[in-house]
Motif scaffolding. Structure first.
Motif, mmCIF file in Angstrom:
data_model
loop_
_atom_site.group_PDB
_atom_site.id
_atom_site.type_symbol
_atom_site.label_atom_id
_atom_site.label_comp_id
_atom_site.label_asym_id
_atom_site.label_seq_id
_atom_site.Cartn_x
_atom_site.Cartn_y
_atom_site.Cartn_z
ATOM 1 N N ARG A 101 0.858 -1.184 0.000
ATOM 2 C CA ARG A 101 0.000 0.000 0.000
ATOM 3 C C ARG A 101 0.895 1.235 0.000
ATOM 4 O O ARG A 101 1.825 1.338 0.800
ATOM 5 N N GLU A 136 -3.141 -3.991 -1.535
ATOM 6 C CA GLU A 136 -3.389 -4.802 -2.724
ATOM 7 C C GLU A 136 -2.320 -5.876 -2.807
ATOM 8 O O GLU A 136 -1.240 -5.741 -2.228
ATOM 9 N N ASP A 140 -7.019 -1.372 2.581
ATOM 10 C CA ASP A 140 -6.724 -1.004 1.187
ATOM 11 C C ASP A 140 -5.359 -1.460 0.677
ATOM 12 O O ASP A 140 -4.778 -0.828 -0.211
#
Length: 79
Positions: free
Chosen positions: A13, A63, A61
């Protein structure tokens, strides 16, 4: 099980001024967190997670990333 037989999972992130990369061992929920600062400074922290780590990372958040990207930062080949 030998650690060499484990396929780690990788996440990242980007924040405003730094990058966080996370390596997770999906068997015993241990790993390594890298924080890459804008000046190239690298912080490494050994981590212990729980079985909800994937959900936690998704909620925050992160990935999915690759072992190549993680290891380039870990070895100082990418800043």
């Amino acid at each position: 099980m030998k650690s060499s037989a484990i396929v780690h999972e990788y996440y990242k992130r980007a924040f405003d001024d730094y990058l966080v990369l996370v390596q997770v061992n999906p068997i015993n929920y241990t790993g390594l967190e890298l924080i890459v600062h804008p000046d190239g400074k690298l912080e490494k922290t050994k981590m212990e997670f729980d079985e909800h780590i994937k959900e936690d990372l998704e909620h925050d958040d992160f990935e999915q990333s690759s072992s190549l990207e993680f290891n380039l930062y870990l070895k100082g080949l990418k800043k």
